[in-house]
Design a protein around this motif. Sequence first.
Motif, PDB file in Angstrom:
ATOM      1  N   ARG A  54       0.836  -1.208   0.000  1.00 13.34           N
ATOM      2  CA  ARG A  54       0.000   0.000   0.000  1.00 13.34           C
ATOM      3  C   ARG A  54       0.868   1.255   0.000  1.00 13.34           C
ATOM      4  O   ARG A  54       0.558   2.237  -0.688  1.00 13.34           O
ATOM      5  N   ALA A  55       1.962   1.236   0.771  1.00  9.08           N
ATOM      6  CA  ALA A  55       2.873   2.382   0.806  1.00  9.08           C
ATOM      7  C   ALA A  55       3.496   2.614  -0.567  1.00  9.08           C
ATOM      8  O   ALA A  55       3.626   3.760  -1.020  1.00  9.08           O
ATOM      9  N   ALA A  56       3.882   1.539  -1.241  1.00  4.98           N
ATOM     10  CA  ALA A  56       4.482   1.668  -2.566  1.00  4.98           C
ATOM     11  C   ALA A  56       3.474   2.224  -3.568  1.00  4.98           C
ATOM     12  O   ALA A  56       3.805   3.091  -4.391  1.00  4.98           O
ATOM     13  N   ILE A  57       2.225   1.750  -3.505  1.00  3.95           N
ATOM     14  CA  ILE A  57       1.195   2.226  -4.437  1.00  3.95           C
ATOM     15  C   ILE A  57       0.925   3.712  -4.218  1.00  3.95           C
ATOM     16  O   ILE A  57       0.898   4.504  -5.170  1.00  3.95           O
ATOM     17  N   THR A  58       0.736   4.111  -2.957  1.00  6.63           N
ATOM     18  CA  THR A  58       0.457   5.510  -2.659  1.00  6.63           C
ATOM     19  C   THR A  58       1.631   6.406  -3.040  1.00  6.63           C
ATOM     20  O   THR A  58       1.440   7.521  -3.548  1.00  6.63           O
ATOM     21  N   SER A  59       2.859   5.932  -2.809  1.00 11.23           N
ATOM     22  CA  SER A  59       4.046   6.715  -3.185  1.00 11.23           C
ATOM     23  C   SER A  59       4.105   6.908  -4.698  1.00 11.23           C
ATOM     24  O   SER A  59       4.451   7.999  -5.179  1.00 11.23           O
ATOM     25  N   ALA A  91       8.802   9.546   2.962  1.00 13.51           N
ATOM     26  CA  ALA A  91       9.712   9.130   4.034  1.00 13.51           C
ATOM     27  C   ALA A  91       8.952   8.728   5.292  1.00 13.51           C
ATOM     28  O   ALA A  91       9.431   7.909   6.082  1.00 13.51           O
ATOM     29  N   MET A  92       7.751   9.275   5.479  1.00  8.54           N
ATOM     30  CA  MET A  92       6.957   8.945   6.660  1.00  8.54           C
ATOM     31  C   MET A  92       6.532   7.483   6.676  1.00  8.54           C
ATOM     32  O   MET A  92       6.177   6.949   7.729  1.00  8.54           O
ATOM     33  N   TYR A  93       6.575   6.828   5.528  1.00  7.25           N
ATOM     34  CA  TYR A  93       6.273   5.397   5.482  1.00  7.25           C
ATOM     35  C   TYR A  93       7.405   4.570   6.084  1.00  7.25           C
ATOM     36  O   TYR A  93       7.218   3.395   6.392  1.00  7.25           O
ATOM     37  N   GLY A  94       8.594   5.170   6.204  1.00  4.00           N
ATOM     38  CA  GLY A  94       9.707   4.478   6.843  1.00  4.00           C
ATOM     39  C   GLY A  94      10.381   3.439   5.983  1.00  4.00           C
ATOM     40  O   GLY A  94      11.038   2.534   6.506  1.00  4.00           O
ATOM     41  N   GLN A  95      10.252   3.543   4.656  1.00  2.00           N
ATOM     42  CA  GLN A  95      10.863   2.584   3.743  1.00  2.00           C
ATOM     43  C   GLN A  95      11.861   3.316   2.843  1.00  2.00           C
ATOM     44  O   GLN A  95      11.476   4.170   2.037  1.00  2.00           O
ATOM     45  N   ILE A  96      13.124   2.959   3.005  1.00  4.33           N
ATOM     46  CA  ILE A  96      14.192   3.676   2.305  1.00  4.33           C
ATOM     47  C   ILE A  96      14.043   3.569   0.790  1.00  4.33           C
ATOM     48  O   ILE A  96      14.262   4.540   0.056  1.00  4.33           O
ATOM     49  N   ARG A  97      13.651   2.407   0.317  1.00  6.32           N
ATOM     50  CA  ARG A  97      13.585   2.202  -1.130  1.00  6.32           C
ATOM     51  C   ARG A  97      12.604   3.147  -1.820  1.00  6.32           C
ATOM     52  O   ARG A  97      12.797   3.496  -2.985  1.00  6.32           O
ATOM     53  N   LEU A  98      11.571   3.549  -1.115  1.00  5.06           N
ATOM     54  CA  LEU A  98      10.577   4.432  -1.725  1.00  5.06           C
ATOM     55  C   LEU A  98      11.132   5.821  -2.026  1.00  5.06           C
ATOM     56  O   LEU A  98      10.591   6.538  -2.873  1.00  5.06           O
ATOM     57  N   LEU A  99      12.201   6.205  -1.342  1.00  5.17           N
ATOM     58  CA  LEU A  99      12.804   7.518  -1.612  1.00  5.17           C
ATOM     59  C   LEU A  99      13.345   7.619  -3.028  1.00  5.17           C
ATOM     60  O   LEU A  99      13.441   8.707  -3.595  1.00  5.17           O
ATOM     61  N   TRP A 100      13.703   6.475  -3.600  1.00  6.72           N
ATOM     62  CA  TRP A 100      14.224   6.492  -4.964  1.00  6.72           C
ATOM     63  C   TRP A 100      13.161   6.928  -5.969  1.00  6.72           C
ATOM     64  O   TRP A 100      13.487   7.373  -7.076  1.00  6.72           O
ATOM     65  N   ILE A 144      19.307  13.504   3.634  1.00  7.86           N
ATOM     66  CA  ILE A 144      19.041  13.608   5.075  1.00  7.86           C
ATOM     67  C   ILE A 144      18.023  12.565   5.513  1.00  7.86           C
ATOM     68  O   ILE A 144      18.207  11.872   6.526  1.00  7.86           O
ATOM     69  N   LEU A 145      16.950  12.441   4.744  1.00  8.48           N
ATOM     70  CA  LEU A 145      15.918  11.461   5.090  1.00  8.48           C
ATOM     71  C   LEU A 145      16.445  10.037   4.966  1.00  8.48           C
ATOM     72  O   LEU A 145      16.090   9.166   5.771  1.00  8.48           O
ATOM     73  N   TYR A 146      17.302   9.811   3.977  1.00 15.36           N
ATOM     74  CA  TYR A 146      17.896   8.476   3.811  1.00 15.36           C
ATOM     75  C   TYR A 146      18.747   8.110   5.026  1.00 15.36           C
ATOM     76  O   TYR A 146      18.636   6.999   5.565  1.00 15.36           O
ATOM     77  N   ILE A 147      19.588   9.052   5.465  1.00 13.76           N
ATOM     78  CA  ILE A 147      20.444   8.792   6.624  1.00 13.76           C
ATOM     79  C   ILE A 147      19.593   8.571   7.869  1.00 13.76           C
ATOM     80  O   ILE A 147      19.859   7.671   8.674  1.00 13.76           O
ATOM     81  N   TRP A 148      18.548   9.395   8.024  1.00 15.17           N
ATOM     82  CA  TRP A 148      17.678   9.266   9.190  1.00 15.17           C
ATOM     83  C   TRP A 148      16.984   7.908   9.215  1.00 15.17           C
ATOM     84  O   TRP A 148      16.953   7.233  10.252  1.00 15.17           O
ATOM     85  N   LEU A 149      16.447   7.488   8.071  1.00 16.85           N
ATOM     86  CA  LEU A 149      15.770   6.190   8.006  1.00 16.85           C
ATOM     87  C   LEU A 149      16.750   5.046   8.222  1.00 16.85           C
ATOM     88  O   LEU A 149      16.420   4.036   8.854  1.00 16.85           O
ATOM     89  N   ARG A 150      17.967   5.215   7.693  1.00 13.70           N
ATOM     90  CA  ARG A 150      18.982   4.174   7.862  1.00 13.70           C
ATOM     91  C   ARG A 150      19.337   4.015   9.342  1.00 13.70           C
ATOM     92  O   ARG A 150      19.422   2.884   9.858  1.00 13.70           O
TER      93      ARG A 150
END
Length: 209
Positions: A54-59, A91-100, A144-150
């Motif tokens: 669902r997070a991937a679809i919404t993103s 980023a609020m979904y908490g999944q790093i891959r979605l940032l791409w 920044i969001l990538y580092i934070w999520l990591r």
Amino acid sequence: MERMVIIFYSLYTINLYIGMIRLGVKLWIPIVMLVLGAVSWGVFFSNYKTFRIRAAITSCLMQITVILCAANTDKLSEVVPTFMVFTVLVAMYGQIRLLWLTIASILFIIFYHSVITDTFMAQSQETIILIASQLGNVICLEIILYIWLRKRDEATKQIDKVIDTLIEAEQSKDDFLANVSHEIRTPVNTICGMSEMALREQYMKKNAG
């Protein structure tokens, strides 16, 4: 958190709808934006498959929305805040891959305006520098969001390891107490049995006397 992301996405989509109407773009474009927002609610309320899907679809719906907005305006600098808002929402979904997805959207818009429509060539040098600077801000936000999520993922993994260790310790304690209980119960039962036999013999002797 999932509901909150979709609420902000919907509110911002309505804002984009109003802005696109004021720009005088083709009516189907803002309508499609609203439809995409409605689809995100449908995916949420239907509890479609897993949270990750669902997070991937919404993103993806968010990125299509921002691409529609950016592809139908010559003032790309005005679309950069939308990229930044949707980047934070993803980023609020908490999944790093979605940032791409946001990076892919930016690259597509740069390709669209520089190659397909050739919009950048009509811009002044100062405007191009401004756009490049703003896109650089989006990239910095992504980092920044990538580092934070990591870091958050690493902390979560450490907490999970501690929890697993505590569970194993608790299980070991239970096993130990069970074994100890068995080891204690056996001699106690033997003692009780011998005591009962001794009392029985004593009682029989008294009756015989």
